[in-house]
Design an enzyme around this catalytic site. Structure first.
Site, PDB file in Angstrom:
ATOM      1  N   LYS A 166       0.756  -1.323  -0.161  1.00  0.00           N
ATOM      2  CA  LYS A 166      -0.236  -0.175   0.071  1.00  0.00           C
ATOM      3  C   LYS A 166       0.924   1.259  -0.229  1.00  0.00           C
ATOM      4  O   LYS A 166       1.482   0.925   1.081  1.00  0.00           O
ATOM      5  CB  LYS A 166      -0.583   0.385   1.125  1.00  0.00           C
ATOM      6  N   LYS A 200      -2.146  -1.597  -4.313  1.00  0.00           N
ATOM      7  CA  LYS A 200      -3.112  -0.341  -4.001  1.00  0.00           C
ATOM      8  C   LYS A 200      -2.324   1.222  -3.986  1.00  0.00           C
ATOM      9  O   LYS A 200      -1.296   1.232  -3.244  1.00  0.00           O
ATOM     10  CB  LYS A 200      -3.539  -0.145  -2.956  1.00  0.00           C
TER      11      LYS A 200
HETATM   12  C1  PBG Z   1      -7.525   3.200   5.553  1.00  0.00           C
HETATM   13  C2  PBG Z   1      -7.635   2.933   3.720  1.00  0.00           C
HETATM   14  C3  PBG Z   1      -7.130   4.137   2.599  1.00  0.00           C
HETATM   15  C4  PBG Z   1      -7.909   3.480   1.991  1.00  0.00           C
HETATM   16  C5  PBG Z   1      -8.512   2.365   2.299  1.00  0.00           C
HETATM   17  N1  PBG Z   1      -8.635   2.442   3.425  1.00  0.00           N
HETATM   18  C6  PBG Z   1      -6.391   5.707   3.031  1.00  0.00           C
HETATM   19  C7  PBG Z   1      -5.921   5.614   3.362  1.00  0.00           C
HETATM   20  O1  PBG Z   1      -4.797   5.188   3.644  1.00  0.00           O
HETATM   21  O2  PBG Z   1      -5.025   7.534   3.210  1.00  0.00           O
HETATM   22  C8  PBG Z   1      -8.129   3.939   0.667  1.00  0.00           C
HETATM   23  C9  PBG Z   1      -9.367   3.790  -0.023  1.00  0.00           C
HETATM   24  C10 PBG Z   1      -9.354   4.815  -1.883  1.00  0.00           C
HETATM   25  O3  PBG Z   1      -8.505   5.995  -2.537  1.00  0.00           O
HETATM   26  O4  PBG Z   1     -10.207   4.251  -2.745  1.00  0.00           O
HETATM   27  N2  PBG Z   1      -6.774   3.177   6.062  1.00  0.00           N
END
Ligand code: PBG
Length: 326
Positions: A195, A248
């Protein structure tokens, strides 16, 4: 192998021929649809930067889940917008928390739908970080206990899979241990393994009201410049017991999806995130692109890169478009 013996155009002549030799076909069975649960009843607020996506109370979530099920989409992933926030995200563990109640509603209705939950603290902490804070630092090990309790409470409410998105080190192992100790050994973990610290999450932070109140997430989410490190993150999560690994965002990281697919023999998921969705919606609303073509091309690209599971806000539209033929 040369012209005129070989003519690749021969197999592109008609739709039947193109369909016959098509290498990849999208299927709603590979889609997971993200949803945002808020308190109350009969609440349904459209998110400004994400047309067609709503913050909804549990009763409305259930209604939309019926539609998601009818489209053949495999599952939903739930994000919570709690009533109250505090420094440790206590509301994320509540038995009657927003996500827990939504899961129970969906399960009670016996829908043929996998319920996945996002496991993280940022939506539940008043500072908006994904872990507990001490003097401005996000503490790793102190956060693991809360994350595993949160995963356990989702499992108790009926979640089929839990998806930790916090990027704390060791969280997959901590969650696996907690679930197993409580006889939830069959609840699977879909880890947000690679991520990245990405600008593409902008609209989500409006949707989930989870923007960090100071600093950013660079001390826990990955540096977008790194590729090899993603393989290390995935390897660690698999060692700790992850069942499915995720990359992601998706579009700026197709190379990472492909590398993970080639290196590991496990299901690979990709999250087609909020910013990727909003860009398409904004361009389509301006009449600058053909939304259907672009969405199917994007999802096809993510699949071709190597992800068999795609988390996407386009899931419902795409499922409809696929049904009537690509
Ligand atoms: C929570 C989380 C996030 C997303 C999914 N889980 C946001 C972040 O890490 O700031 C992003 C999902 C999206 O942008 O569609 N940590």
């Amino acid at each position: 192998m040369s012209f005129p013996l070989h003519r690749p155009r021969r197999l592109r002549r008609t739709e039947k021929l193109r369909g016959l030799v098509r290498e990849h076909r999208l299927s709603a069975a590979g889609f997971i649809y993200p949803m945002f649960v808020c308190p109350g009843t009969r609440v349904r607020n459209e998110i400004g930067s994400m047309p067609g996506v709503y913050q909804q109370s549990a009763d409305q979530i259930l209604e939309e889940c019926r539609e998601v099920e009818s489209l053949g989409i495999s599952g939903v992933i739930l994000f919570g917008l709690p009533e109250s926030k505090d420094p440790r995200g206590a509301s994320s563990l509540a038995k009657d928390g927003v996500v827990q109640r939504a899961i129970e509603g969906i399960k009670k209705a016996k829908l043929d739908l996998l319920v996945v939950t996002d496991v993280c603290l940022c939506e539940y902490t008043d500072h908006g970080h994904c872990g507990v804070i001490d003097h401005g630092d996000v503490l790793n090990d102190e956060t693991l206990g809360i994350l595993s309790e949160q995963a356990l409470s989702h499992a108790r409410a009926g979640a089929d899979l839990v998806a930790p998105s916090d990027m704390m080190d060791g969280r997959v192992g901590a969650i696996r241990k907690k679930l197993d100790e409580n006889k939830f050994e069959s609840v699977a973990i879909m880890a947000y393994s690679a991520k990245y610290c990405s600008g593409f999450y902008g609209p989500f932070r409006e949707a989930a009201r989870s923007a960090p109140q100071f600093g950013d997430r660079r001390t826990y989410q990955m540096d977008p410049a790194n590729g090899d490190e993603a393989l290390k993150e995935v390897a660690l999560d698999l060692e700790e017991g992850a069942d499915i690994v995720m990359v992601k965002p998706a579009l700026a990281y197709l190379d990472i999806i492909r590398r993970v697919r080639e290196r590991f023999d496990v299901p690979v998921a990709a999250y087609n995130v909020s910013g990727e969705y909003s860009m398409v919606k904004a361009a389509a609303a301006n009449g600058w692109i053909d939304e259907k073509r672009i969405v199917l091309e994007i999802l096809g690209g993510i699949q071709r890169a190597g992800a068999e599971i795609i988390l996407t806000y386009h899931a419902k539209d795409a499922a409809r478009w696929i049904q009537v033929g690509q």
